[in-house]
Design a protein around this motif. Sequence first.
Motif, mmCIF file in Angstrom:
data_model
loop_
_atom_site.group_PDB
_atom_site.id
_atom_site.type_symbol
_atom_site.label_atom_id
_atom_site.label_comp_id
_atom_site.label_asym_id
_atom_site.label_seq_id
_atom_site.Cartn_x
_atom_site.Cartn_y
_atom_site.Cartn_z
ATOM 1 N N PHE A 63 39.641 40.069 33.308
ATOM 2 C CA PHE A 63 40.827 40.875 34.011
ATOM 3 C C PHE A 63 41.871 41.174 33.157
ATOM 4 O O PHE A 63 43.074 41.621 33.575
ATOM 5 N N SER A 64 41.685 40.830 31.921
ATOM 6 C CA SER A 64 42.808 41.098 30.921
ATOM 7 C C SER A 64 43.409 42.584 30.711
ATOM 8 O O SER A 64 44.549 43.041 30.704
ATOM 9 N N ILE A 72 48.557 34.790 27.299
ATOM 10 C CA ILE A 72 48.423 33.625 26.378
ATOM 11 C C ILE A 72 47.676 32.469 27.233
ATOM 12 O O ILE A 72 48.071 32.337 28.384
ATOM 13 N N PHE A 73 46.784 31.832 26.775
ATOM 14 C CA PHE A 73 45.965 30.624 27.551
ATOM 15 C C PHE A 73 46.295 29.381 26.800
ATOM 16 O O PHE A 73 45.946 29.154 25.592
ATOM 17 N N THR A 87 44.611 38.395 25.263
ATOM 18 C CA THR A 87 44.853 39.977 25.058
ATOM 19 C C THR A 87 43.829 40.235 23.815
ATOM 20 O O THR A 87 43.081 41.163 23.613
ATOM 21 N N ASP A 88 44.269 39.508 22.778
ATOM 22 C CA ASP A 88 43.655 40.096 21.447
ATOM 23 C C ASP A 88 42.223 39.989 21.346
ATOM 24 O O ASP A 88 41.385 40.595 21.062
ATOM 25 N N LEU A 89 41.712 38.603 22.201
ATOM 26 C CA LEU A 89 40.270 38.231 22.245
ATOM 27 C C LEU A 89 39.641 39.148 22.930
ATOM 28 O O LEU A 89 38.702 39.869 22.637
ATOM 29 N N ARG A 98 32.454 40.885 28.882
ATOM 30 C CA ARG A 98 33.228 40.135 29.643
ATOM 31 C C ARG A 98 33.217 39.777 31.131
ATOM 32 O O ARG A 98 33.152 38.742 31.540
ATOM 33 N N TYR A 99 32.488 40.877 31.793
ATOM 34 C CA TYR A 99 32.099 40.807 33.128
ATOM 35 C C TYR A 99 30.845 39.914 33.035
ATOM 36 O O TYR A 99 30.519 39.264 34.248
#
Length: 254
Positions: A63-64, A72-73, A87-89, A98-99
């Motif tokens: 969901f980014s 940030i994680f 976000t960058d990843l 991603r889904y």
Amino acid sequence: MCELLTGNQGSVNSIPVPDLYSSHDEADSRITLHCMYASLQPTTERVIVRSPSSGVFLLLLSFSDAISKPLIFDTNSGNNRRQLNITDLAATISKRLRYAIIGLHAFTGYDSTSRFAEKGKLIALKMLQGDQDHPGTFSRIGILEAISGQDMQVIETFVCQLYEKPSHSSVDKVRYDKVRQCFKGKKGILSNSEGVDLSQMPPCQDVLMLHNQRANFQIKIWRASSSNFPDLPKPENNRWRLSSSGGLEIKWFS
């Protein structure tokens, strides 16, 4: 929490935030809403999520796009603590993949779903990336209340590959071959179960179907993380029965 905490000089005030009201039961699926809300505030420079959960990480990765500020994680602790820029990843990974990854995560084992013994997620992820059909299938899981027959077949083939039988399309055939292999060269095949490690065998087709339905329900909850009050089927209304062909029929009733 559906309140914004503010205060100064040791006092704390709480302000109700209707945008954060939600019917989600678990914190994992509520986090997305909080991140989306935080990213829309004018004073927010970036959103940091502190969690040890890989499920939360993958959910935020999915969901980014809906979170407008850098995400940030923050995970682990001590010397292993690190911050990952989601976000960058996400910018390096297609949305479909991603889904698909979040779908694969629930399918290969989560708190609410069973897992395949000694079949790690890294192996499954490499298989997902190495086949053009798998990402599309796993990205569709959780969108509808039931998995289509075509996607069920792709998933079954995926499980066959997971158990080192890439030429097979039936998990029942894989089970049969593995049992025969255990008794190869022995007399009285199936006279006893010595030498058969059931944990090394894939589930039968009917059990795999039930596993898929369970994973589909969990993923459906995750895919609705951006909705405050998602319309989800009720688990207590799930019904299954044996079909005339001997298989399982599973339906949702509202």
